[in-house]
Design an enzyme around this catalytic site. Structure first.
Site, PDB file in Angstrom:
ATOM      1  N   ARG A 163      27.991  41.688  93.594  1.00 43.62           N
ATOM      2  CA  ARG A 163      27.736  41.407  92.165  1.00 43.62           C
ATOM      3  C   ARG A 163      28.981  41.699  91.311  1.00 43.62           C
ATOM      4  O   ARG A 163      28.884  42.152  90.186  1.00 43.62           O
ATOM      5  CB  ARG A 163      26.556  42.224  91.626  1.00 43.62           C
ATOM      6  N   SER A 235      16.964  40.408  88.862  1.00 46.02           N
ATOM      7  CA  SER A 235      17.227  41.851  89.006  1.00 46.02           C
ATOM      8  C   SER A 235      17.859  42.362  87.720  1.00 46.02           C
ATOM      9  O   SER A 235      18.907  41.866  87.316  1.00 46.02           O
ATOM     10  CB  SER A 235      18.214  42.109  90.139  1.00 46.02           C
ATOM     11  N   GLU A 332      22.502  45.134  85.885  1.00 45.52           N
ATOM     12  CA  GLU A 332      23.150  43.980  86.495  1.00 45.52           C
ATOM     13  C   GLU A 332      23.294  42.890  85.441  1.00 45.52           C
ATOM     14  O   GLU A 332      24.216  42.089  85.470  1.00 45.52           O
ATOM     15  CB  GLU A 332      22.258  43.496  87.639  1.00 45.52           C
TER      16      GLU A 332
HETATM   17  N1  EPU Z   1      11.362  47.648  97.316  1.00 43.27           N
HETATM   18  C1  EPU Z   1      10.288  48.455  97.021  1.00 43.27           C
HETATM   19  N2  EPU Z   1       9.614  48.213  95.845  1.00 43.27           N
HETATM   20  C2  EPU Z   1       9.970  47.215  95.012  1.00 43.27           C
HETATM   21  C3  EPU Z   1      11.081  46.389  95.309  1.00 43.27           C
HETATM   22  C4  EPU Z   1      11.769  46.630  96.474  1.00 43.27           C
HETATM   23  O1  EPU Z   1       9.946  49.367  97.765  1.00 43.27           O
HETATM   24  O2  EPU Z   1       9.302  47.059  93.990  1.00 43.27           O
HETATM   25  C5  EPU Z   1      12.066  47.861  98.594  1.00 43.27           C
HETATM   26  C6  EPU Z   1      11.780  46.697  99.560  1.00 43.27           C
HETATM   27  O3  EPU Z   1      10.621  46.914 100.301  1.00 43.27           O
HETATM   28  C7  EPU Z   1      13.027  46.703 100.420  1.00 43.27           C
HETATM   29  C8  EPU Z   1      14.116  47.137  99.453  1.00 43.27           C
HETATM   30  O4  EPU Z   1      13.470  47.806  98.379  1.00 43.27           O
HETATM   31  O5  EPU Z   1      12.915  47.670 101.434  1.00 43.27           O
HETATM   32  C9  EPU Z   1      14.944  45.963  98.953  1.00 43.27           C
HETATM   33  O6  EPU Z   1      14.093  45.034  98.302  1.00 43.27           O
HETATM   34  P1  EPU Z   1      14.353  43.428  98.371  1.00 43.27           P
HETATM   35  O7  EPU Z   1      14.614  43.022  99.761  1.00 43.27           O
HETATM   36  O8  EPU Z   1      13.259  42.780  97.623  1.00 43.27           O
HETATM   37  O9  EPU Z   1      15.723  43.211  97.649  1.00 43.27           O
HETATM   38  P2  EPU Z   1      16.426  43.945  96.423  1.00 43.27           P
HETATM   39  O10 EPU Z   1      17.500  44.824  96.942  1.00 43.27           O
HETATM   40  O11 EPU Z   1      15.391  44.592  95.578  1.00 43.27           O
HETATM   41  C10 EPU Z   1      18.269  42.093  96.172  1.00 43.27           C
HETATM   42  C11 EPU Z   1      18.877  41.286  95.066  1.00 43.27           C
HETATM   43  C12 EPU Z   1      17.946  40.128  94.675  1.00 43.27           C
HETATM   44  C13 EPU Z   1      17.727  39.262  95.901  1.00 43.27           C
HETATM   45  C14 EPU Z   1      17.122  40.141  97.004  1.00 43.27           C
HETATM   46  C15 EPU Z   1      16.933  39.404  98.299  1.00 43.27           C
HETATM   47  C16 EPU Z   1      20.240  42.860  93.788  1.00 43.27           C
HETATM   48  C17 EPU Z   1      20.407  43.611  92.525  1.00 43.27           C
HETATM   49  N3  EPU Z   1      19.134  42.127  93.896  1.00 43.27           N
HETATM   50  O12 EPU Z   1      17.077  42.703  95.659  1.00 43.27           O
HETATM   51  O13 EPU Z   1      18.620  39.352  93.698  1.00 43.27           O
HETATM   52  O14 EPU Z   1      16.874  38.172  95.627  1.00 43.27           O
HETATM   53  O15 EPU Z   1      18.000  41.263  97.276  1.00 43.27           O
HETATM   54  O16 EPU Z   1      18.171  39.203  98.903  1.00 43.27           O
HETATM   55  O17 EPU Z   1      21.098  42.927  94.661  1.00 43.27           O
HETATM   56  C18 EPU Z   1      18.898  38.929  91.366  1.00 43.27           C
HETATM   57  O18 EPU Z   1      20.042  39.334  91.505  1.00 43.27           O
HETATM   58  O19 EPU Z   1      18.451  38.533  90.261  1.00 43.27           O
HETATM   59  C19 EPU Z   1      17.996  38.979  92.518  1.00 43.27           C
HETATM   60  C20 EPU Z   1      16.710  38.695  92.407  1.00 43.27           C
END
Ligand code: EPU
Length: 336
Positions: A163, A235, A332
């Site tokens: 990012r 995000s 972000e």
């Molecule tokens: N998790 C929770 N509770 C929640 C959300 C997440 O426990 O409410 C846990 C999930 O179970 C998982 C971990 O946190 O173990 C990561 O969650 P997830 O895979 O959904 O991805 P993220 O790290 O929350 C990032 C990006 C997203 C992208 C997803 C999928 C960032 C800031 N965000 O989210 O990007 O879609 O990975 O690759 O890096 C965006 O930037 O707008 C965006 C949506």
């Protein structure tokens, strides 16, 4: 064509749907119109408003917003394997992904359905499901008002990171991205390592480009609110990168805590969504703002929120995560 709007209403131009205004907004169709815009209108204070998908206006903007509208996609070379594509900044990112998938071109399918325009993609190096825009970006072309010229920067010089890019640092507020050159290819390179992707792709009959795109769209739709319906900017926070020792101390206390490797040695990335969730805030609402109930990383405008309310709520979320875990989570979203 140049279109000038005075005292512009921004509510339909930002995905958070906050009703701030800008002193002036200029839409332009061609990059070659930028010298004229800067010559004639000489905006003193300006910034780029692209699709408005990663921005939160906390007050009215007392300057000129510039919105690129050129939406051409053109193949500039094709050696049978690598296809180089020039894409104007105003193309919807997901239209580009559909364009590529429809032509059998690999490289950006995991980035399906990310809201926003192509010109904004390099700024925060958009990423999802184990892929980042930087993997397919070859160069970025921009206009430099200070020097009244156009510059093309090769991807190696864009300082891309998680990012991150040069456009958030030394070039911030100094350039207008007008087009992005992408390198796509014909050899299948399925990238299914992240989360539920393999399962969803297998359920559709295997790793074709179309199945991967459909799987990613379906995963996103199930977790993320549609900005056309509920105001949000994806995000709201970045995932924090912390010292391994800090992460291990937390994992001893919370054995299920997810963490991910990063390039930087001695560090790992935590999941802000998990931290916010475990701080008890998933689905929490205050006034017109809330934490999304299916992905805690996303803040939503439940109707009529001002940018000021959203940012106050965001500060509360940051405080609660700090109190519970001692971890600082940065926004972000671009705050104006
Ligand atoms: N998790 C929770 N509770 C929640 C959300 C997440 O426990 O409410 C846990 C999930 O179970 C998982 C971990 O946190 O173990 C990561 O969650 P997830 O895979 O959904 O991805 P993220 O790290 O929350 C990032 C990006 C997203 C992208 C997803 C999928 C960032 C800031 N965000 O989210 O990007 O879609 O990975 O690759 O890096 C965006 O930037 O707008 C965006 C949506």
């Amino acid at each position: 064509m140049i279109r000038v709007f005075e005292n512009a209403d921004l509510s339909g131009r930002n995905s958070f749907h906050v009703a701030q205004r800008a002193a002036r907004l200029i839409e332009f169709d061609k990059a070659s119109e930028l010298p004229e815009i800067f010559g004639q209108h000489a905006p003193e204070r300006w910034t780029v408003l692209s699709g408005g998908n990663n921005i939160l206006f906390t007050r009215d903007y007392d300057g000129t917003l510039l919105t690129p509208c050129g939406n051409n996609i053109e193949i500039s070379s094709d050696d049978g394997e690598n296809v180089i594509v020039g894409v104007e900044a105003g193309v919807e990112w997901d239209d580009l992904v559909e364009w590529a998938v429809g032509r059998g071109l690999w490289g950006i399918e995991n980035l399906s359905l990310i809201p926003g325009k192509v010109g904004a993609a390099p700024v925060q190096n958009i990423g999802a499901y184990g892929a980042e825009a930087k993997d397919a970006i070859r160069s970025v072309t921009m206009y430099f008002p200070e020097q009244n010229n156009f510059i093309t920067l090769a991807a190696e010089h864009c300082a891309f990171g998680y990012r991150e890019s040069v456009f958030k640092h030394s070039l911030k507020g100094r350039v207008i991205i007008t087009s992005v050159e992408m390198r796509l290819n014909r050899t299948p390179k399925p990238n299914l390592g992240y989360g539920d992707v393999v399962r969803e792709v297998e359920a559709r009959g295997g790793a074709t480009l179309r199945n991967i795109r459909d799987a990613i769209c379906s995963i996103r739709r199930s977790k993320l609110p549609d900005p056309a319906v509920t105001g949000n900017a994806g995000s709201f926070f970045k995932n924090p990168v912390v010292e391994i020792a800090v992460a291990e101390r937390l994992q001893a206390e919370y054995p299920g805590m997810p963490m991910y490797p990063v390039a930087e040695s001695g560090k790992v990335k935590l999941a802000s969504g998990w931290l916010i969730d475990k701080a008890g805030l998933k689905g929490y609402r205050e006034g017109n703002v809330g934490v999304h109930d299916r992905q805690a990383l996303v803040l939503i405008n439940t109707g009529g929120a001002t940018g000021g309310e959203v940012i106050e709520f965001a500060h509360m979320v940051q405080r609660r995560v700090m109190e519970k875990f001692g971890i600082e989570i940065d926004t972000e979203v671009n705050i104006l």
